[in-house]
Each structure stands twice: as structure tokens, then as C-alpha cells.
Design an enzyme around this catalytic site. Sequence first.
Site, PDB file in Angstrom:
ATOM      1  N   HIS A 299     -32.990 -72.883 -31.384  1.00 44.71           N
ATOM      2  CA  HIS A 299     -32.092 -73.369 -30.341  1.00 44.71           C
ATOM      3  C   HIS A 299     -32.791 -74.287 -29.335  1.00 44.71           C
ATOM      4  O   HIS A 299     -32.337 -74.418 -28.190  1.00 44.71           O
ATOM      5  CB  HIS A 299     -31.406 -72.224 -29.606  1.00 44.71           C
ATOM      6  CG  HIS A 299     -30.108 -72.628 -28.949  1.00 44.71           C
ATOM      7  ND1 HIS A 299     -29.213 -73.497 -29.516  1.00 44.71           N
ATOM      8  CD2 HIS A 299     -29.554 -72.272 -27.752  1.00 44.71           C
ATOM      9  CE1 HIS A 299     -28.179 -73.659 -28.728  1.00 44.71           C
ATOM     10  NE2 HIS A 299     -28.357 -72.936 -27.647  1.00 44.71           N
TER      11      HIS A 299
ATOM     12  N   HIS B 141     -32.997 -68.900 -23.696  1.00 46.51           N
ATOM     13  CA  HIS B 141     -32.645 -70.262 -24.093  1.00 46.51           C
ATOM     14  C   HIS B 141     -33.891 -71.159 -24.059  1.00 46.51           C
ATOM     15  O   HIS B 141     -34.592 -71.183 -23.050  1.00 46.51           O
ATOM     16  CB  HIS B 141     -31.606 -70.846 -23.126  1.00 46.51           C
ATOM     17  CG  HIS B 141     -30.232 -70.951 -23.701  1.00 46.51           C
ATOM     18  ND1 HIS B 141     -29.357 -69.888 -23.739  1.00 46.51           N
ATOM     19  CD2 HIS B 141     -29.573 -71.994 -24.265  1.00 46.51           C
ATOM     20  CE1 HIS B 141     -28.214 -70.278 -24.285  1.00 46.51           C
ATOM     21  NE2 HIS B 141     -28.326 -71.549 -24.624  1.00 46.51           N
TER      22      HIS B 141
ATOM     23  N   LEU C 257     -43.192 -84.989 -28.361  1.00 46.99           N
ATOM     24  CA  LEU C 257     -44.138 -84.125 -27.653  1.00 46.99           C
ATOM     25  C   LEU C 257     -44.781 -83.152 -28.631  1.00 46.99           C
ATOM     26  O   LEU C 257     -45.999 -82.984 -28.652  1.00 46.99           O
ATOM     27  CB  LEU C 257     -43.422 -83.361 -26.537  1.00 46.99           C
ATOM     28  CG  LEU C 257     -44.235 -82.307 -25.780  1.00 46.99           C
ATOM     29  CD1 LEU C 257     -45.445 -82.939 -25.086  1.00 46.99           C
ATOM     30  CD2 LEU C 257     -43.358 -81.573 -24.771  1.00 46.99           C
TER      31      LEU C 257
ATOM     32  N   SER D  71     -31.354 -67.738 -19.348  1.00 46.85           N
ATOM     33  CA  SER D  71     -32.040 -68.985 -19.016  1.00 46.85           C
ATOM     34  C   SER D  71     -33.513 -68.727 -18.724  1.00 46.85           C
ATOM     35  O   SER D  71     -33.872 -67.692 -18.155  1.00 46.85           O
ATOM     36  CB  SER D  71     -31.390 -69.631 -17.782  1.00 46.85           C
ATOM     37  OG  SER D  71     -32.156 -70.719 -17.316  1.00 46.85           O
TER      38      SER D  71
END
Length: 722
Positions: A185, A294, A125, A345
Site C-alpha cells: 500500500h 498506512h 528514491l 496513519s
Amino acid sequence: MAKRTFSTLETFLIFLLVMMTAVTVALLSLLFITSGTIENHKDSGVPTTQSSTTTLGSTATQGSTLTHGTTATPTPPVVTTPEPPLFQNFSGYHIGVGRADCTGQVADINLMGYSKTGQNARGILTRLYSRAFVMAEPDGSNRVVFVSIDIGMVSQRLRLEVLNRLQTKYGSLYGKDNVILSGTHTHSGPAGYFQYTVFVIASEGFSNRTFEYMVTGIVKSIEMAHRNMKPGKIFIKKGTVEGAQINRSPYSYLQNPESERARYSSNTDKEMVVLKMEDLDGAELGLISWFAVHPVSMNNSNHLVNSDNMGYAAYLFEQEKNKGYLPGEGPYVAAFASSNLGDVSPNILGPHCVNTGESCDNANSSCPIGGSSMCMATGPGLDMFNSTQIIGRIIYERAKELYASASQELTGPLAAAHQWVNMTDVTIWLNSTHSVKTCKPALGYSFAAGTIDGFGSFNFTQGTTVGDPFWDTLRDQLLGKPSEEIKQCQKPKPILLHTGELTKPHPWHPDIVDVQMITIGSLAITAIPGEFTTMSGRRLREAVQAEFATYGMKNMTVVISGLCNVYTHYITTFEEYQVQRYEAASTIYGPHTLSAYIQLFRALAKAIATGEVAEVTFVGANPKNSAESQTHRTFLTVEKYEATSATWQIVHNDASWETRFYWYKGLLGHSNATIQWHIPDTAQPGIYRIRYFGHNRKQDFLKPAVILPFESTSSAFEVVTT
């Protein structure tokens, strides 16, 4: 408690898993032997350390060996690249930026992050980049390097190989002290670049091809930044970001003291720190941003290599500044680096049961029907691609605002401090009489449960504090029983995998970890070898700021730079550890891991603030005992290792002006002795150690007191020229 018997199905599963594990271990062993991929703590060039605490400044680093890199290839001769002349008559820093591709394989390789079997790359991508920033003082005497890389995390092997190649080209200019490698990450980058068994299994093997792509890209980005250095200025700006994150373990966060939580308006860190870099003519050079979230907007059903939400923010910023260039091209470099994202998150709609739609935001992240495997958090978009764009754009827009208004200039010296630490044996003093220790690594049951961003297998549940006879028996049969020592040390974690006691086919987790800090004027960048939770990051920042202030460096800005140098999973607070959700079960060095890191990073801050000082603290004895004995004629020695004779030569004792001996009296006969060596400019580069000599008073019941001599030795450390 009644003894449990196993059903026929469970017995068959045990037999099947035993056979599968035996085959897996055999194949892994063959893989390691044929590809030369494993370097453990004994032969990887990572030094081992003793249990004493050593504080080291920018010219001293702890460790017993100096050779870094792989053991499969000999170290090439050092051919240094001539340093270009630097213009010195200006106020600011020499600044260089560089970006290089490090994508590697985009097919037939596992993606690193979710540890999901079958989540292999099947295309691309976005490309992955290494973004490097080199900063030097006007006279070129001190310099630091920060690199943000679009990968899951930095492995120890990766870092050592990068440093090895930098040494080959630049000599001592760039090394373990002043180079920070940080992973963004993303969970959608290639795996296969680790040496420790847990990560090799999660990666489904080691890939020399991917490893080489990554190393080459990282080194190339640093080389570009080195070549592009020019006089410039750095400005800093801080601000909050709204609408881009939630806490994925709010139940754990609530375990922290109410008085502490009341000091903050949110259960996530919303602060973004932005550095704006420009040359002396005002031409823009680059940006570094730190923000805690994240990069898991792309979920574990994804098979396309990409840099996720943080990478999309970098894409937007670089496209804005490099008009007319294709993505990945142009002189301007923008890095969106990771921070204390452990419990954070981007899936801001929160967790819901996939099968019923009801909320599963509970202590166990579990649904009434289907358990934890049905509990998933979702992002704000129509699909994961759209969610990645939405979160990435929010981050980009806020960074753009802060960047445009950044006017506070960073001024002052550059400094770096680094230390190798045996994280399985760190003693943390709670007060003058009580101490605790870190543990050998272990993973708890809830590690296997996964998170609301990506659940695990076999229906393990977050928040598990009691083991299960089935899995315990299976573990014991396959891997052996965990020792009583590790079980007691890790409590209340029920141990699923006692990785610190597993060495076949090679060590499963690192024992030796490096901690590192660099400062750019009033900014301190802490290189964290893992994932700090929100409150863990807050505590560390506060402690480091306080340590700097103690030594006159007030108003320091401290940033948490995550996923640096070596990966050690998560770091929760002591309170969060007690309820054993995923992050706590993945805090491998036990309940006092955060306290150990706070102690270590405070020591690094002190080393930077006080200049060239090597300091060691020993468990001591009253110095008056030594007056009654002539066994030792000095309380301390500073010794240098002479390679030609393979001996240690004393260069200082307690009569030397450069040494300090401090004794601190505790309670109930306990005491500490701290030895400092204020390293003079005339000190010869090399390997040193500090030794402590004392006398202990021992008195048994109804017997006269006896004075007994003792001695203790620090870990070896290196003094280098600056």
C-alpha cells in the site's frame, strides 16, 4: 426546503465540467479500445455467482468459469516445469524465498494512492520489489504461496495475469486457491494497472509497460522461491509496536460500542506478527511481518517512486541479513506486509491547520479558515524523507526484536480455501428471522474529501451525510441519476458516484470479488480485498478464531493481510459507517460490508477445519410438505458438468452416503436448508453444482392449502485434485 437556483459561475462550471467529462470519456474509450486493457465481469474470466452462499474447502472453489487472464490474448498451452524431487523425511516445511524487481516506470506516470492530479513520477528514491514465500508439506502434497509487493494494491487484472502465467509454467501447482498477492500500500508506486473505470481515471489511464513490469516481477519472485525450496522450520512471535501510528478517524472509532472499545488499550492495532524462516541447519531464510500502518509518510507532494515506511523497514532488515550485498540483492528476503490499516496513519504528530497551526482533530477534519484543505497530519521528522526513515526504523527495530526471540514453531498441515463472491448481493442473516444485504457499489461525498494524510479537491468535507444540490445536479447530468434502490441500500451515505450502476465505457467497480484464506499449521492468513479499519480487523479476527475453535482448531493465530487480489476500497464497521468519514464513504458495498466479509471468511475457516466439504445454505421450506407430494423424489442432487454434451449429470442424491441435508426451523414460517457434500477422494475433478428441491405450503384466506414444488441451484464450483 426552498429550491436552490444556480449562480452564473456555478452554471458555467457545470457546462465546463460537462464538456471536460465528455472529452475524458471519449479519450478513455479510445484508450481502452486501442490498448485492449479492459476486462469486465462478463468477459475477464472472473466468474459470476448466484446469491446462495457456498462454503468450499481446499479442493473446491466457487465460480462458473475456469479461464482466467486477459481476453485480448489466447491462453497459451500449459507446459509444466518438472517438479524437483523433495526430501521428505523431516519435521517442518519445504520453504522457498524469492525477491524480484517490479519497479516499472519512474517518469511520465501517475503515482497510485492519493489520486492527486499532477502527482506524476519524476524519478526514484527506492526500487520496488515483489517478495515471495513458498511453503510445502514434507511430501509436497500441499503448498501455499504468500507474496508481498511494493505497490499500492493488487488489481484483479494483475492477479489473473500472474495466475495465468503460473499455470502455463507449473500447471495446477499454483493457482487461485493457494496463491495470495498482497500490496504493501505504498502511495508512491506507479499507477496504471487496473481494469475498472474508477481506478483507470485515478491512474490517468492504463500503462501496458507498468503492468508488464509488475506481472513479470511478481512471477519471477515466485519462480525464484520455487527453485530455492529447502527443508526448514517456521517460527512465530507476536508483540506490540509503540510510537509508529495514530488513528486518523478517531471520531469514527468512537462510534463503536463502548463495551467493545473498553476491551482494547488503543484505537489502533499495535500488534505485530512475525514469521521467522530458517533451514534445518539453522541458516536464516526470510521473514514475513504484518503490522497495521498506512505507508503515507511520503505525502502527496512527492514525485519519487519509493516503497515508503514499510519498504524502508524491509530495506533495513535485508541489509542487516545480506551483509556485503547491494540493496535488492542477496539470498535473505524480508517482507513487511500490510494489515488492517484503513484508519491508521504514520503521521503521529496528528492533524493541524497548515495556516494557523491549531489542531483540526475534529469530526470533519476541518479548519476554521480554509476548511478541510488546510487540515494535514505530519510525521515525526524534519521532512517526509526523515519521517519515512523514523517510522520505518521503529517498525524494523521491533520486528528485529521479535524475530530474534521467536521460538514457537508452526507445525501442522497447510491448507487453502477460496471463493468467488458477488459482493453486491450477499445476504447476511442477523438471526433466524432477519437478514440484510450488501449493495451495488457507490462512493459517498466524503470520499472526495480525502483524509488528513492527503486532502481531496473542491473542499468536500469528511463526515458529510447530506448531499449537495449542485453536485447532485452535476452528477445526474453527466452520469444519470442513482436508482432509488442504491440510495436506500447505501443510507446514510449520500451518494456522489453510483459506480455500481455505471458501465460506460466499462464497469466502474468490481461486482465479483474473491475471498481467500491459507493456513500454515496454527496460523491463518486472511486475504482481504481492501482496507479494513482497526475495529473491523479485530472483529474479523475474533470471528474467524471462534469459527476454527468450533471445529476443534483452538488457539489459531489469525492475521489480516490487506490489499489482496482485488481492490474494493475500505471496510468500516456498521457503527463507523453511520458518520460517513472518508473510510465509510469509501466502503463501497454499503453498511453491512463487514458483516458480509465476516460471514464469508467464517465459511472459509469452516471449510478448512472440516476438510473437503462443499456446503450450501438455501432459504427453505418445511420438509414435511414434500411427504405430501411426489413431484420431487430427492431433497438434493450433486451434479457434474459434462463439457462434451454440455449437460449436468447427477452424481449424488439424498440417498448417497456422502451427502447431508439439514433443516433449520425459524420463526414465523421461515426456515433454512443446508446441504453438505463430503467430497470423497474418488471424486473426479471438474465443475459441480448442488441443487435443492422442496415444497412450499401456500394458504390464502378462506381457501384450502396448496403444496407447490420449488427448486434452487447453487453457483458452480470446481473440484480439483490435491
